[in-house]
Design a protein around this motif. Structure first.
Motif, PDB file in Angstrom:
ATOM      1  N   SER A  51       0.814  -1.222   0.000  1.00 41.68           N
ATOM      2  CA  SER A  51       0.000   0.000   0.000  1.00 41.68           C
ATOM      3  C   SER A  51       0.845   1.268   0.000  1.00 41.68           C
ATOM      4  O   SER A  51       0.314   2.365  -0.142  1.00 41.68           O
ATOM      5  CB  SER A  51      -0.930   0.002   1.223  1.00 41.68           C
ATOM      6  OG  SER A  51      -1.910  -0.996   1.090  1.00 41.68           O
ATOM      7  N   ASP A  52       2.137   1.137   0.155  1.00 43.05           N
ATOM      8  CA  ASP A  52       3.047   2.277   0.206  1.00 43.05           C
ATOM      9  C   ASP A  52       3.306   2.804  -1.210  1.00 43.05           C
ATOM     10  O   ASP A  52       3.831   2.074  -2.059  1.00 43.05           O
ATOM     11  CB  ASP A  52       4.360   1.827   0.857  1.00 43.05           C
ATOM     12  CG  ASP A  52       5.351   2.953   1.043  1.00 43.05           C
ATOM     13  OD1 ASP A  52       5.255   4.006   0.379  1.00 43.05           O
ATOM     14  OD2 ASP A  52       6.268   2.758   1.875  1.00 43.05           O
ATOM     15  N   PRO A  53       2.955   4.063  -1.500  1.00 43.21           N
ATOM     16  CA  PRO A  53       3.183   4.607  -2.842  1.00 43.21           C
ATOM     17  C   PRO A  53       4.651   4.573  -3.269  1.00 43.21           C
ATOM     18  O   PRO A  53       4.936   4.429  -4.463  1.00 43.21           O
ATOM     19  CB  PRO A  53       2.690   6.057  -2.731  1.00 43.21           C
ATOM     20  CG  PRO A  53       1.795   6.086  -1.550  1.00 43.21           C
ATOM     21  CD  PRO A  53       2.289   5.021  -0.610  1.00 43.21           C
ATOM     22  N   VAL A  54       5.571   4.691  -2.332  1.00 44.11           N
ATOM     23  CA  VAL A  54       7.001   4.617  -2.671  1.00 44.11           C
ATOM     24  C   VAL A  54       7.339   3.224  -3.186  1.00 44.11           C
ATOM     25  O   VAL A  54       8.064   3.065  -4.173  1.00 44.11           O
ATOM     26  CB  VAL A  54       7.869   4.984  -1.442  1.00 44.11           C
ATOM     27  CG1 VAL A  54       9.340   4.719  -1.701  1.00 44.11           C
ATOM     28  CG2 VAL A  54       7.644   6.437  -1.059  1.00 44.11           C
ATOM     29  N   VAL A  55       6.826   2.198  -2.543  1.00 45.77           N
ATOM     30  CA  VAL A  55       7.082   0.814  -2.956  1.00 45.77           C
ATOM     31  C   VAL A  55       6.395   0.528  -4.294  1.00 45.77           C
ATOM     32  O   VAL A  55       6.952  -0.163  -5.157  1.00 45.77           O
ATOM     33  CB  VAL A  55       6.621  -0.178  -1.862  1.00 45.77           C
ATOM     34  CG1 VAL A  55       6.716  -1.617  -2.330  1.00 45.77           C
ATOM     35  CG2 VAL A  55       7.446   0.026  -0.592  1.00 45.77           C
ATOM     36  N   ALA A  56       5.199   1.052  -4.490  1.00 50.14           N
ATOM     37  CA  ALA A  56       4.419   0.770  -5.697  1.00 50.14           C
ATOM     38  C   ALA A  56       4.876   1.566  -6.916  1.00 50.14           C
ATOM     39  O   ALA A  56       4.469   1.250  -8.040  1.00 50.14           O
ATOM     40  CB  ALA A  56       2.949   1.055  -5.430  1.00 50.14           C
ATOM     41  N   ARG A  57       5.730   2.559  -6.732  1.00 54.28           N
ATOM     42  CA  ARG A  57       6.095   3.481  -7.818  1.00 54.28           C
ATOM     43  C   ARG A  57       6.478   2.770  -9.114  1.00 54.28           C
ATOM     44  O   ARG A  57       6.020   3.122 -10.190  1.00 54.28           O
ATOM     45  CB  ARG A  57       7.240   4.398  -7.353  1.00 54.28           C
ATOM     46  CG  ARG A  57       7.862   5.250  -8.452  1.00 54.28           C
ATOM     47  CD  ARG A  57       6.854   6.282  -8.981  1.00 54.28           C
ATOM     48  NE  ARG A  57       7.429   7.060 -10.062  1.00 54.28           N
ATOM     49  CZ  ARG A  57       7.161   6.846 -11.355  1.00 54.28           C
ATOM     50  NH1 ARG A  57       6.354   5.902 -11.731  1.00 54.28           N
ATOM     51  NH2 ARG A  57       7.712   7.599 -12.287  1.00 54.28           N
ATOM     52  N   PHE A  58       7.323   1.762  -9.061  1.00 49.86           N
ATOM     53  CA  PHE A  58       7.792   1.072 -10.261  1.00 49.86           C
ATOM     54  C   PHE A  58       7.187  -0.318 -10.401  1.00 49.86           C
ATOM     55  O   PHE A  58       7.722  -1.163 -11.115  1.00 49.86           O
ATOM     56  CB  PHE A  58       9.323   0.989 -10.256  1.00 49.86           C
ATOM     57  CG  PHE A  58       9.987   2.342 -10.292  1.00 49.86           C
ATOM     58  CD1 PHE A  58       9.938   3.129 -11.442  1.00 49.86           C
ATOM     59  CD2 PHE A  58      10.652   2.839  -9.187  1.00 49.86           C
ATOM     60  CE1 PHE A  58      10.546   4.383 -11.468  1.00 49.86           C
ATOM     61  CE2 PHE A  58      11.265   4.078  -9.215  1.00 49.86           C
ATOM     62  CZ  PHE A  58      11.209   4.847 -10.356  1.00 49.86           C
ATOM     63  N   GLN A  59       6.089  -0.561  -9.704  1.00 53.18           N
ATOM     64  CA  GLN A  59       5.420  -1.861  -9.735  1.00 53.18           C
ATOM     65  C   GLN A  59       4.109  -1.752 -10.503  1.00 53.18           C
ATOM     66  O   GLN A  59       3.605  -0.655 -10.728  1.00 53.18           O
ATOM     67  CB  GLN A  59       5.167  -2.347  -8.306  1.00 53.18           C
ATOM     68  CG  GLN A  59       6.438  -2.527  -7.490  1.00 53.18           C
ATOM     69  CD  GLN A  59       7.254  -3.747  -7.888  1.00 53.18           C
ATOM     70  OE1 GLN A  59       6.950  -4.444  -8.844  1.00 53.18           O
ATOM     71  NE2 GLN A  59       8.310  -4.015  -7.146  1.00 53.18           N
ATOM     72  N   SER A  60       3.528  -2.887 -10.830  1.00 56.15           N
ATOM     73  CA  SER A  60       2.339  -2.913 -11.690  1.00 56.15           C
ATOM     74  C   SER A  60       1.043  -2.570 -10.977  1.00 56.15           C
ATOM     75  O   SER A  60       0.037  -2.324 -11.626  1.00 56.15           O
ATOM     76  CB  SER A  60       2.210  -4.295 -12.329  1.00 56.15           C
ATOM     77  OG  SER A  60       2.046  -5.277 -11.324  1.00 56.15           O
ATOM     78  N   TRP A  61       1.039  -2.546  -9.651  1.00 60.11           N
ATOM     79  CA  TRP A  61      -0.203  -2.279  -8.924  1.00 60.11           C
ATOM     80  C   TRP A  61      -0.289  -0.821  -8.490  1.00 60.11           C
ATOM     81  O   TRP A  61       0.711  -0.118  -8.440  1.00 60.11           O
ATOM     82  CB  TRP A  61      -0.336  -3.203  -7.706  1.00 60.11           C
ATOM     83  CG  TRP A  61       0.661  -2.913  -6.628  1.00 60.11           C
ATOM     84  CD1 TRP A  61       0.544  -1.987  -5.625  1.00 60.11           C
ATOM     85  CD2 TRP A  61       1.949  -3.497  -6.447  1.00 60.11           C
ATOM     86  NE1 TRP A  61       1.670  -1.970  -4.845  1.00 60.11           N
ATOM     87  CE2 TRP A  61       2.543  -2.894  -5.327  1.00 60.11           C
ATOM     88  CE3 TRP A  61       2.652  -4.488  -7.122  1.00 60.11           C
ATOM     89  CZ2 TRP A  61       3.809  -3.245  -4.867  1.00 60.11           C
ATOM     90  CZ3 TRP A  61       3.916  -4.837  -6.664  1.00 60.11           C
ATOM     91  CH2 TRP A  61       4.471  -4.211  -5.547  1.00 60.11           C
ATOM     92  N   GLU A  62      -1.515  -0.420  -8.137  1.00 58.74           N
ATOM     93  CA  GLU A  62      -1.772   0.912  -7.594  1.00 58.74           C
ATOM     94  C   GLU A  62      -2.127   0.766  -6.114  1.00 58.74           C
ATOM     95  O   GLU A  62      -2.958  -0.072  -5.765  1.00 58.74           O
ATOM     96  CB  GLU A  62      -2.945   1.574  -8.325  1.00 58.74           C
ATOM     97  CG  GLU A  62      -2.638   1.937  -9.774  1.00 58.74           C
ATOM     98  CD  GLU A  62      -1.665   3.096  -9.920  1.00 58.74           C
ATOM     99  OE1 GLU A  62      -1.470   3.864  -8.966  1.00 58.74           O
ATOM    100  OE2 GLU A  62      -1.094   3.219 -11.016  1.00 58.74           O
TER     101      GLU A  62
END
Length: 185
Positions: free
Chosen positions: A26-37
């Protein structure tokens, strides 16, 4: 299947991992380069973790490994095993508070050792968004060879991005001195 490194265990997911999984995914920093929102609702995380827990790491397709530090889920490694069972694509995610401490490199190196030595895979591939310099450095640090760049190749989260392509052959892995695991904190 468990892979033990100096500080980590790379293992199968369990239902008890859902809350920690939802937190870092759920962390936007972790999700930045990942396929999920983000955010990842807990109910969705529970379903996803249950599916991961039932997967078969030796069957073709994606299998997600949990990265465990002293009983705490800190990230995951995804492995997409090809139909021939000799090649795979690798991905990784680590909770933000554990980044920059050598944990991701240690987990990837541990899984590579298992894949190349125990399972005798011929090749592991990976790709990274060129802007994700931490992931690019990690792949180079653990021994992947940069094999190419696909400029403006992927439409990702509203923009065109460059993909950096990497590969690692079993013969190269077995012939290179292996990185020393990161020292304990």
């Amino acid at each position: 299947m468990f892979v033990h490194t100096e500080r980590l265990t790379v293992r199968r997911f369990s239902p008890a991992d859902a809350e920690q999984f939802a937190a870092y995914r759920s962390d936007p920093v972790v999700a930045r380069f990942q396929s999920w929102e983000p955010p990842l609702p807990l109910a969705d995380a529970q379903q996803t973790v249950e599916r991961f827990a039932q997967g078969d790491p030796k069957a073709p397709g994606w299998f997600q490994y949990a990265v465990d530090l002293d009983g705490v889920l800190i990230g995951d490694l995804g492995l997409n095993l090809h139909e021939n069972l000799l090649q795979a694509d690798l991905g990784f995610t680590l909770a933000a508070q554990y980044q920059g401490q050598g944990y991701a490199s240690e987990a990837v190196h541990g899984l590579l050792q298992h894949l190349f030595v125990d399972r005798e895979l011929h090749r592991v591939s990976a790709e990274a968004d060129a802007r994700n310099t931490a992931s690019v450095r990690l792949l180079e640090r653990v021994g992947f060879t940069r094999e190419g760049l696909r400029p403006s190749n992927t439409w990702f989260k509203g923009e065109w991005t460059d993909d950096v392509l990497f590969g690692y052959l079993r013969d190269d892995y077995l012939s290179r001195p292996q990185p020393t695991p990161a020292p304990s904190a």
